[in-house]
Design an enzyme around this catalytic site. Structure first.
Site, PDB file in Angstrom:
ATOM      1  N   GLY A  12       0.835  -1.207   0.000  1.00  0.00           N
ATOM      2  CA  GLY A  12       0.000   0.000   0.000  1.00  0.00           C
ATOM      3  C   GLY A  12       0.861   1.245   0.000  1.00  0.00           C
ATOM      4  O   GLY A  12       0.585   2.211   0.708  1.00  0.00           O
ATOM      5  N   SER A  14       1.197   3.328  -2.422  1.00  0.00           N
ATOM      6  CA  SER A  14       0.743   4.323  -3.409  1.00  0.00           C
ATOM      7  C   SER A  14       0.158   5.578  -2.784  1.00  0.00           C
ATOM      8  O   SER A  14       0.121   6.627  -3.419  1.00  0.00           O
ATOM      9  CB  SER A  14      -0.300   3.676  -4.333  1.00  0.00           C
ATOM     10  OG  SER A  14      -1.257   2.955  -3.579  1.00  0.00           O
ATOM     11  N   ARG A  15      -0.330   5.455  -1.539  1.00  0.00           N
ATOM     12  CA  ARG A  15      -1.028   6.604  -0.936  1.00  0.00           C
ATOM     13  C   ARG A  15      -0.748   6.684   0.556  1.00  0.00           C
ATOM     14  O   ARG A  15      -0.264   5.732   1.169  1.00  0.00           O
ATOM     15  CB  ARG A  15      -2.544   6.449  -1.133  1.00  0.00           C
ATOM     16  CG  ARG A  15      -2.968   6.565  -2.578  1.00  0.00           C
ATOM     17  CD  ARG A  15      -4.474   6.551  -2.726  1.00  0.00           C
ATOM     18  NE  ARG A  15      -5.052   5.229  -2.602  1.00  0.00           N
ATOM     19  CZ  ARG A  15      -6.041   4.913  -1.770  1.00  0.00           C
ATOM     20  NH1 ARG A  15      -6.559   5.830  -0.986  1.00  0.00           N
ATOM     21  NH2 ARG A  15      -6.521   3.681  -1.715  1.00  0.00           N
ATOM     22  N   SER A 142      -2.519   0.201  14.871  1.00  0.00           N
ATOM     23  CA  SER A 142      -3.366   1.389  15.060  1.00  0.00           C
ATOM     24  C   SER A 142      -3.651   1.614  16.536  1.00  0.00           C
ATOM     25  O   SER A 142      -3.702   0.656  17.323  1.00  0.00           O
ATOM     26  CB  SER A 142      -4.696   1.194  14.326  1.00  0.00           C
ATOM     27  OG  SER A 142      -5.624   2.194  14.721  1.00  0.00           O
ATOM     28  N   TYR A 155     -11.801  -3.993  12.676  1.00  0.00           N
ATOM     29  CA  TYR A 155     -10.503  -3.332  12.485  1.00  0.00           C
ATOM     30  C   TYR A 155      -9.652  -3.452  13.755  1.00  0.00           C
ATOM     31  O   TYR A 155      -8.445  -3.710  13.695  1.00  0.00           O
ATOM     32  CB  TYR A 155     -10.778  -1.873  12.138  1.00  0.00           C
ATOM     33  CG  TYR A 155      -9.577  -1.020  11.805  1.00  0.00           C
ATOM     34  CD1 TYR A 155      -8.920  -1.153  10.582  1.00  0.00           C
ATOM     35  CD2 TYR A 155      -9.132  -0.035  12.687  1.00  0.00           C
ATOM     36  CE1 TYR A 155      -7.840  -0.339  10.261  1.00  0.00           C
ATOM     37  CE2 TYR A 155      -8.062   0.788  12.373  1.00  0.00           C
ATOM     38  CZ  TYR A 155      -7.422   0.631  11.152  1.00  0.00           C
ATOM     39  OH  TYR A 155      -6.347   1.446  10.839  1.00  0.00           O
ATOM     40  N   LYS A 159      -6.004  -5.129  13.989  1.00  0.00           N
ATOM     41  CA  LYS A 159      -4.824  -4.349  14.398  1.00  0.00           C
ATOM     42  C   LYS A 159      -4.263  -4.843  15.732  1.00  0.00           C
ATOM     43  O   LYS A 159      -3.059  -4.759  15.976  1.00  0.00           O
ATOM     44  CB  LYS A 159      -5.181  -2.865  14.472  1.00  0.00           C
ATOM     45  CG  LYS A 159      -5.509  -2.247  13.112  1.00  0.00           C
ATOM     46  CD  LYS A 159      -4.335  -2.339  12.158  1.00  0.00           C
ATOM     47  CE  LYS A 159      -4.587  -1.611  10.849  1.00  0.00           C
ATOM     48  NZ  LYS A 159      -3.469  -1.736   9.908  1.00  0.00           N
ATOM     49  N   ILE A 188      -4.495   9.958  11.454  1.00  0.00           N
ATOM     50  CA  ILE A 188      -3.533  10.575  10.539  1.00  0.00           C
ATOM     51  C   ILE A 188      -4.296  11.074   9.312  1.00  0.00           C
ATOM     52  O   ILE A 188      -5.231  10.399   8.843  1.00  0.00           O
ATOM     53  CB  ILE A 188      -2.461   9.533  10.104  1.00  0.00           C
ATOM     54  CG1 ILE A 188      -1.841   8.824  11.328  1.00  0.00           C
ATOM     55  CG2 ILE A 188      -1.394  10.175   9.221  1.00  0.00           C
ATOM     56  CD1 ILE A 188      -1.051   9.661  12.275  1.00  0.00           C
TER      57      ILE A 188
HETATM   58  P1  NAP Z   1      -5.211   4.795   2.674  1.00  0.00           P
HETATM   59  O1  NAP Z   1      -4.907   6.227   2.465  1.00  0.00           O
HETATM   60  O2  NAP Z   1      -6.605   4.315   2.548  1.00  0.00           O
HETATM   61  O3  NAP Z   1      -4.255   3.922   1.714  1.00  0.00           O
HETATM   62  C1  NAP Z   1      -4.358   2.534   1.733  1.00  0.00           C
HETATM   63  C2  NAP Z   1      -3.256   1.927   0.917  1.00  0.00           C
HETATM   64  O4  NAP Z   1      -3.357   0.504   1.029  1.00  0.00           O
HETATM   65  C3  NAP Z   1      -3.344   2.269  -0.546  1.00  0.00           C
HETATM   66  O5  NAP Z   1      -2.034   2.373  -1.043  1.00  0.00           O
HETATM   67  C4  NAP Z   1      -4.039   1.032  -1.151  1.00  0.00           C
HETATM   68  O6  NAP Z   1      -3.708   0.789  -2.506  1.00  0.00           O
HETATM   69  C5  NAP Z   1      -3.466  -0.056  -0.283  1.00  0.00           C
HETATM   70  N1  NAP Z   1      -4.282  -1.265  -0.203  1.00  0.00           N
HETATM   71  C6  NAP Z   1      -5.530  -1.402   0.339  1.00  0.00           C
HETATM   72  N2  NAP Z   1      -5.933  -2.682   0.234  1.00  0.00           N
HETATM   73  C7  NAP Z   1      -4.922  -3.370  -0.373  1.00  0.00           C
HETATM   74  C8  NAP Z   1      -4.746  -4.706  -0.759  1.00  0.00           C
HETATM   75  N3  NAP Z   1      -5.689  -5.643  -0.537  1.00  0.00           N
HETATM   76  N4  NAP Z   1      -3.588  -5.066  -1.361  1.00  0.00           N
HETATM   77  C9  NAP Z   1      -2.623  -4.148  -1.598  1.00  0.00           C
HETATM   78  N5  NAP Z   1      -2.735  -2.855  -1.245  1.00  0.00           N
HETATM   79  C10 NAP Z   1      -3.881  -2.474  -0.654  1.00  0.00           C
HETATM   80  O7  NAP Z   1      -4.733   4.313   4.124  1.00  0.00           O
HETATM   81  P2  NAP Z   1      -3.774   5.020   5.200  1.00  0.00           P
HETATM   82  O8  NAP Z   1      -4.600   5.916   6.040  1.00  0.00           O
HETATM   83  O9  NAP Z   1      -2.551   5.524   4.550  1.00  0.00           O
HETATM   84  O10 NAP Z   1      -3.453   3.747   6.109  1.00  0.00           O
HETATM   85  C11 NAP Z   1      -2.297   2.946   5.902  1.00  0.00           C
HETATM   86  C12 NAP Z   1      -2.199   1.953   7.047  1.00  0.00           C
HETATM   87  O11 NAP Z   1      -2.138   2.646   8.277  1.00  0.00           O
HETATM   88  C13 NAP Z   1      -3.401   1.019   7.153  1.00  0.00           C
HETATM   89  O12 NAP Z   1      -2.982  -0.257   7.564  1.00  0.00           O
HETATM   90  C14 NAP Z   1      -4.240   1.664   8.231  1.00  0.00           C
HETATM   91  O13 NAP Z   1      -5.056   0.735   8.860  1.00  0.00           O
HETATM   92  C15 NAP Z   1      -3.161   2.200   9.129  1.00  0.00           C
HETATM   93  N6  NAP Z   1      -3.579   3.297   9.982  1.00  0.00           N
HETATM   94  C16 NAP Z   1      -4.110   4.439   9.463  1.00  0.00           C
HETATM   95  C17 NAP Z   1      -4.484   5.469  10.307  1.00  0.00           C
HETATM   96  C18 NAP Z   1      -5.059   6.762   9.804  1.00  0.00           C
HETATM   97  O14 NAP Z   1      -5.554   7.527  10.626  1.00  0.00           O
HETATM   98  N7  NAP Z   1      -5.004   7.053   8.533  1.00  0.00           N
HETATM   99  C19 NAP Z   1      -4.348   5.319  11.687  1.00  0.00           C
HETATM  100  C20 NAP Z   1      -3.809   4.142  12.190  1.00  0.00           C
HETATM  101  C21 NAP Z   1      -3.431   3.139  11.328  1.00  0.00           C
HETATM  102  P3  NAP Z   1      -4.462   1.551  -3.741  1.00  0.00           P
HETATM  103  O15 NAP Z   1      -3.889   2.950  -3.756  1.00  0.00           O
HETATM  104  O16 NAP Z   1      -4.092   0.804  -4.966  1.00  0.00           O
HETATM  105  O17 NAP Z   1      -5.905   1.535  -3.442  1.00  0.00           O
END
Ligand code: NAP
Length: 247
Positions: A12, A14-15, A142, A155, A159, A188
């Protein structure tokens, strides 16, 4: 350049947080395999920028919840880079709903990506890390694993499982030169939290001593630290990156 010559895989990448991890690792000279599922353009943008920064990089499509797709991706990465030294298990999804209304499919899909995904990736890469007697596995957990959250039982389980997995695996491979750690971000600013209603985010800000959401780079820097030589005696740990929301 602490990680010059090392190769990382960021799932993941990409974003959001994954993207920030790619840049943080590349900043130390680390080559990056950028995994994505759907967003080819975003992944290719990351790769182009990484290459501009002078590191080796390539995008690899795979749904990490699918064992076969993951194995094909790992084979492609091996053909391109020959090895992977650092894995950041970042790819994750949410399917939020209060437990009374949660479907079995919502429960399973979150476990499949957030827990089986890291299982697929680590299973494929751990033997070679152990053989080379050097490896870094960094799992993105998380704050929800520690505090729980309304509407996120699926979730939180995934986690929380990731933290338990981190500690167990850390014990198993410590003598083989592989460290296994997790980071537990609070809220985040990414696409994931962009889907959260503004009033809920206001509540998060009120509950956070620093009064704001975190930035992806703030997670990337902790991941870079855990990957670096400086973290050589750190394993089985969880670093909280949450502005003080959970202490
Ligand atoms: P996000 O912006 O939604 O990005 C998700 C990323 O995961 C994207 O690159 C997506 O690829 C990829 N992805 C999703 N499902 C996938 C799969 N089955 N196989 C391969 N790639 C996959 O998420 P984020 O907020 O950056 O979160 C990243 C991680 O941090 C996650 O594990 C999330 O649970 C954790 N986290 C986030 C937060 C928060 O507040 N944002 C807090 C705590 C933990 P595509 O671009 O191709 O869709």
């Amino acid at each position: 350049m602490d990680l010059q010559g090392k190769i990382s895989l960021v799932t993941g990448g990409s974003r959001g947080i994954g993207r920030a991890c790619c840049f943080a690792l590349a900043g130390e000279g680390c080559g990056v395999a950028v995994n994505y599922q759907h967003n080819k353009d975003a992944a290719e943008d990351v790769v182009a920028e990484l290459k501009n920064n002078g590191v080796e990089a390539r995008a690899f499509q795979a749904d990490i919840s699918d064992e076969e797709q993951t194995n094909v991706m790992i084979e492609q990465i091996m053909n391109e880079f020959d090895r992977v030294d650092i894995v950041v298990n970042n790819a994750g999804i949410t399917r939020d709903r209060s437990f009374l209304k949660m479907t079995r499919d919502q429960w399973h899909s979150v476990l499949l990506v957030n827990l089986d995904g890291p299982f697929n990736v680590i299973s494929a890469l751990l033997p070679q890390m152990c053989e080379r007697k050097w490896g870094r596995i960094i799992n993105i957990s998380s704050i929800v694993a520690q505090m729980g959250n309304f509407g996120q039982a699926n979730y939180a389980v995934a986690k929380g499982g990731m933290i338990a997995f981190t500690k167990s695996l850390a014990r198993e491979v410590a003598k083989k030169g592989v460290t296994v750690n997790a980071v537990a971000p609070g809220f985040i600013e990414t696409d994931m939290t962009a889907a959260v209603p503004e009033e809920a985010l206001d509540m998060v800000r009120k509950m956070t001593p620093m009064g704001r959401l975190g930035r992806p780079e703030e997670v990337g820097r902790a991941v870079r630290f855990l990957a670096a030589q400086e973290a050589s005696f750190i394993t089985g740990q969880v670093i909280n990156i949450n502005g003080g929301m959970y202490m």
